[in-house]
Design a protein around this motif. Structure first.
Motif, PDB file in Angstrom:
ATOM      1  N   VAL A 188       2.183 -11.556  -5.423  1.00 22.79           N
ATOM      2  CA  VAL A 188       1.700 -11.623  -4.041  1.00 22.79           C
ATOM      3  C   VAL A 188       2.093 -10.361  -3.278  1.00 22.79           C
ATOM      4  CG1 VAL A 188       1.789 -12.952  -1.894  1.00 22.79           C
ATOM      5  CG2 VAL A 188       1.878 -14.130  -4.107  1.00 22.79           C
ATOM      6  N   GLY A 189       1.173  -9.820  -2.512  1.00 28.20           N
ATOM      7  CA  GLY A 189       1.430  -8.598  -1.766  1.00 28.20           C
ATOM      8  C   GLY A 189       2.298  -8.815  -0.535  1.00 28.20           C
ATOM      9  N   ASN A 190       2.888  -7.720  -0.057  1.00 26.02           N
ATOM     10  CA  ASN A 190       3.732  -7.688   1.142  1.00 26.02           C
ATOM     11  C   ASN A 190       4.970  -8.570   1.029  1.00 26.02           C
ATOM     12  OD1 ASN A 190       2.463  -5.747   2.897  1.00 26.02           O
ATOM     13  ND2 ASN A 190       0.755  -7.188   3.030  1.00 26.02           N
ATOM     14  N   LEU A 191       5.427  -8.778  -0.204  1.00 25.20           N
ATOM     15  CA  LEU A 191       6.713  -9.399  -0.479  1.00 25.20           C
ATOM     16  C   LEU A 191       7.572  -8.385  -1.232  1.00 25.20           C
ATOM     17  CD1 LEU A 191       5.553 -12.943  -1.678  1.00 25.20           C
ATOM     18  CD2 LEU A 191       6.323 -12.275   0.611  1.00 25.20           C
ATOM     19  N   VAL A 192       8.877  -8.576  -1.200  1.00 22.13           N
ATOM     20  CA  VAL A 192       9.805  -7.649  -1.852  1.00 22.13           C
ATOM     21  C   VAL A 192      10.273  -8.253  -3.176  1.00 22.13           C
ATOM     22  CG1 VAL A 192      11.995  -6.402  -1.651  1.00 22.13           C
ATOM     23  CG2 VAL A 192      10.554  -6.759   0.382  1.00 22.13           C
ATOM     24  N   GLU A 235      11.879   9.313 -14.545  1.00 16.88           N
ATOM     25  CA  GLU A 235      11.590   9.393 -13.115  1.00 16.88           C
ATOM     26  C   GLU A 235      10.266  10.106 -12.853  1.00 16.88           C
ATOM     27  OE1 GLU A 235      15.289   9.104 -10.315  1.00 16.88           O
ATOM     28  OE2 GLU A 235      15.693  10.675 -11.795  1.00 16.88           O
ATOM     29  N   ARG A 236       9.875  11.000 -13.746  1.00 22.05           N
ATOM     30  CA  ARG A 236       8.545  11.594 -13.613  1.00 22.05           C
ATOM     31  C   ARG A 236       7.465  10.540 -13.855  1.00 22.05           C
ATOM     32  NH1 ARG A 236      11.151  16.032 -16.137  1.00 22.05           N
ATOM     33  NH2 ARG A 236      10.372  15.439 -18.203  1.00 22.05           N
ATOM     34  N   VAL A 237       7.720   9.632 -14.794  1.00 22.26           N
ATOM     35  CA  VAL A 237       6.781   8.524 -15.012  1.00 22.26           C
ATOM     36  C   VAL A 237       6.670   7.678 -13.747  1.00 22.26           C
ATOM     37  CG1 VAL A 237       6.382   6.390 -16.309  1.00 22.26           C
ATOM     38  CG2 VAL A 237       7.125   8.453 -17.512  1.00 22.26           C
ATOM     39  N   LEU A 238       7.811   7.408 -13.099  1.00 17.18           N
ATOM     40  CA  LEU A 238       7.790   6.655 -11.844  1.00 17.18           C
ATOM     41  C   LEU A 238       6.944   7.365 -10.788  1.00 17.18           C
ATOM     42  CD1 LEU A 238      11.407   5.340 -11.131  1.00 17.18           C
ATOM     43  CD2 LEU A 238       9.371   3.996 -11.696  1.00 17.18           C
ATOM     44  N   GLU A 239       7.118   8.662 -10.665  1.00 17.10           N
ATOM     45  CA  GLU A 239       6.348   9.431  -9.687  1.00 17.10           C
ATOM     46  C   GLU A 239       4.853   9.325  -9.968  1.00 17.10           C
ATOM     47  OE1 GLU A 239       8.017  13.297 -10.026  1.00 17.10           O
ATOM     48  OE2 GLU A 239       9.887  12.775  -9.006  1.00 17.10           O
ATOM     49  N   GLU A 240       4.475   9.431 -11.246  1.00 22.54           N
ATOM     50  CA  GLU A 240       3.065   9.323 -11.617  1.00 22.54           C
ATOM     51  C   GLU A 240       2.545   7.920 -11.315  1.00 22.54           C
ATOM     52  OE1 GLU A 240       2.034  10.761 -15.550  1.00 22.54           O
ATOM     53  OE2 GLU A 240       3.826  12.018 -15.547  1.00 22.54           O
ATOM     54  N   ALA A 241       3.358   6.907 -11.619  1.00 28.09           N
ATOM     55  CA  ALA A 241       2.931   5.524 -11.402  1.00 28.09           C
ATOM     56  C   ALA A 241       2.680   5.248  -9.928  1.00 28.09           C
ATOM     57  CB  ALA A 241       3.985   4.563 -11.949  1.00 28.09           C
ATOM     58  N   LEU A 242       3.549   5.767  -9.075  1.00 31.08           N
ATOM     59  CA  LEU A 242       3.378   5.560  -7.637  1.00 31.08           C
ATOM     60  C   LEU A 242       2.141   6.294  -7.120  1.00 31.08           C
ATOM     61  CD1 LEU A 242       7.119   5.800  -6.616  1.00 31.08           C
ATOM     62  CD2 LEU A 242       5.670   3.781  -6.374  1.00 31.08           C
ATOM     63  N   ALA A 243       1.848   7.456  -7.705  1.00 29.54           N
ATOM     64  CA  ALA A 243       0.645   8.183  -7.304  1.00 29.54           C
ATOM     65  C   ALA A 243      -0.621   7.449  -7.756  1.00 29.54           C
ATOM     66  CB  ALA A 243       0.670   9.591  -7.894  1.00 29.54           C
ATOM     67  N   PRO A 285      -1.337   3.514  -5.253  1.00 31.77           N
ATOM     68  CA  PRO A 285      -0.945   3.789  -3.865  1.00 31.77           C
ATOM     69  C   PRO A 285      -0.554   2.548  -3.070  1.00 31.77           C
ATOM     70  CG  PRO A 285      -3.312   4.078  -4.160  1.00 31.77           C
ATOM     71  CD  PRO A 285      -2.722   3.936  -5.528  1.00 31.77           C
ATOM     72  N   SER A 286      -0.917   1.361  -3.554  1.00 28.11           N
ATOM     73  CA  SER A 286      -0.519   0.139  -2.852  1.00 28.11           C
ATOM     74  C   SER A 286       0.897  -0.304  -3.207  1.00 28.11           C
ATOM     75  CB  SER A 286      -1.499  -0.995  -3.162  1.00 28.11           C
ATOM     76  OG  SER A 286      -1.520  -1.283  -4.547  1.00 28.11           O
ATOM     77  N   PRO A 337       5.030  -4.121  -2.805  1.00 29.47           N
ATOM     78  CA  PRO A 337       3.590  -3.840  -2.888  1.00 29.47           C
ATOM     79  C   PRO A 337       2.857  -4.289  -1.630  1.00 29.47           C
ATOM     80  CG  PRO A 337       4.160  -5.751  -4.213  1.00 29.47           C
ATOM     81  CD  PRO A 337       5.456  -5.161  -3.755  1.00 29.47           C
ATOM     82  N   SER A 338       1.884  -3.510  -1.224  1.00 26.54           N
ATOM     83  CA  SER A 338       1.099  -3.870  -0.039  1.00 26.54           C
ATOM     84  C   SER A 338      -0.096  -4.737  -0.393  1.00 26.54           C
ATOM     85  CB  SER A 338       0.610  -2.600   0.681  1.00 26.54           C
ATOM     86  OG  SER A 338      -0.245  -1.848  -0.156  1.00 26.54           O
ATOM     87  N   GLU A 339      -0.381  -4.881  -1.683  1.00 27.85           N
ATOM     88  CA  GLU A 339      -1.502  -5.699  -2.131  1.00 27.85           C
ATOM     89  C   GLU A 339      -1.045  -6.658  -3.222  1.00 27.85           C
ATOM     90  OE1 GLU A 339      -4.657  -3.203  -3.454  1.00 27.85           O
ATOM     91  OE2 GLU A 339      -4.953  -2.234  -1.501  1.00 27.85           O
ATOM     92  N   SER A 340      -1.778  -7.735  -3.388  1.00 30.65           N
ATOM     93  CA  SER A 340      -1.478  -8.688  -4.460  1.00 30.65           C
ATOM     94  C   SER A 340      -1.963  -8.159  -5.806  1.00 30.65           C
ATOM     95  CB  SER A 340      -2.138 -10.038  -4.158  1.00 30.65           C
ATOM     96  OG  SER A 340      -1.612 -10.603  -2.975  1.00 30.65           O
ATOM     97  N   LYS A 341      -1.399  -8.698  -6.866  1.00 26.19           N
ATOM     98  CA  LYS A 341      -1.801  -8.441  -8.254  1.00 26.19           C
ATOM     99  C   LYS A 341      -1.503  -7.031  -8.736  1.00 26.19           C
ATOM    100  CE  LYS A 341      -5.455 -11.931  -8.129  1.00 26.19           C
ATOM    101  NZ  LYS A 341      -6.881 -12.247  -8.388  1.00 26.19           N
ATOM    102  N   VAL A 342      -0.668  -6.283  -8.003  1.00 28.49           N
ATOM    103  CA  VAL A 342      -0.365  -4.925  -8.448  1.00 28.49           C
ATOM    104  C   VAL A 342       0.997  -4.824  -9.120  1.00 28.49           C
ATOM    105  CG1 VAL A 342       0.705  -4.145  -6.286  1.00 28.49           C
ATOM    106  CG2 VAL A 342      -0.468  -2.493  -7.735  1.00 28.49           C
ATOM    107  N   LEU A 343       1.893  -5.772  -8.870  1.00 31.58           N
ATOM    108  CA  LEU A 343       3.257  -5.664  -9.394  1.00 31.58           C
ATOM    109  C   LEU A 343       3.287  -5.569 -10.915  1.00 31.58           C
ATOM    110  CD1 LEU A 343       6.371  -5.800  -8.762  1.00 31.58           C
ATOM    111  CD2 LEU A 343       6.181  -8.239  -9.263  1.00 31.58           C
TER     112      LEU A 343
END
Length: 228
Positions: free
Chosen positions: A9-13, A37-45, A48-49, A68-74
């Motif tokens: 679910v989005g907008n939960l921690v 950590e480079r993999v983390l940077e790529e994943a976040l790019a 974007p949610s 996450p700001s959206e659902s189903k992305v975690l």
């Protein structure tokens, strides 16, 4: 007992942890941790949610606190991180296709916004110091505390703002992280890690556990005792 359902679910921690297979060492040196950590940077790019508010890379596991700001992305985000890192780890060692790097599926638990988020981030950011790898938590270069306190502007961009409240690390955060957490607080977080149980105050737990079908996280582990 079956594992708790995976929340997306989005907008939960969420606090996420993933360990090496059989708790094997997956980061043998600084170069290995830099590569992850480079993999983390790529994943976040690529996602974007996804927002990452804290992390720590340890020799045989890693912690992420995600918002996450959206659902189903975690699950998609963590799976991409783990699979991409696994492929590159094997390729670097010329061992492509030679066994699992990670221990099954990752574990995660939901965190209540507000003070519980600060407690979980504190637990994550003092992980290396608690393990005796550094004298002060911010000395560990492969975590969010170092990036936040000492990193260059580009490195700090990896970290998202905390959810409101408080929206940011509280005043005196470095000193707070370097002070020991109580045994009770650490054990409560470890129980949540083992059981994938939400972490927060009693009133919040009474709401989210039935809402998201997480009653099984409250049950004792192991087989039920035989009567008689």
């Amino acid at each position: 007992m079956s594992r708790p359902r995976r929340l997306t679910v989005g907008n939960l921690v969420y606090h996420v942890i993933h360990r090496g297979n059989g708790r094997m060492t997956i980061f043998e040196d600084e170069e290995d941790m830099d590569a992850f950590e480079r993999v983390l940077e790529e994943a976040l790019a690529l996602h974007p949610s996804m927002r990452m508010i804290a992390h720590c890379v340890m020799p045989n596991h890693w912690h992420l606190v995600l918002y996450p700001s959206e659902s189903k992305v975690l699950s998609k985000f963590v799976a991409w991180v783990a699979s991409t890192h696994t492929r590159r780890w094997h390729a670097h060692r010329h061992q492509t296709g030679e066994g699992h790097l990670y221990q099954g599926r990752f574990r995660s638990f939901l965190v209540q916004k507000g003070p519980p988020v600060a407690k979980v981030c504190r637990y994550v950011e003092r992980n290396a110091m608690r393990a005796g790898l550094v004298e002060r938590a911010e000395d560990w270069r492969h975590g969010s505390l170092w990036r936040w306190s000492r990193g260059a502007a580009k490195q700090k961009e990896l970290l998202a703002a905390w959810p409101d409240p408080p929206g940011r690390r509280p005043a005196g955060w470095l000193d707070l992280v370097n002070q020991p957490q109580s045994d009770a607080e650490e054990e409560a977080i470890r129980v949540c890690l083992r059981r994938e149980r939400p972490y927060g105050d009693a009133e919040w737990m009474e709401t989210v556990i039935p809402q998201f079908g997480l009653v099984s996280t409250l049950r004792p582990q192991g087989r039920p005792r035989k009567e008689g």
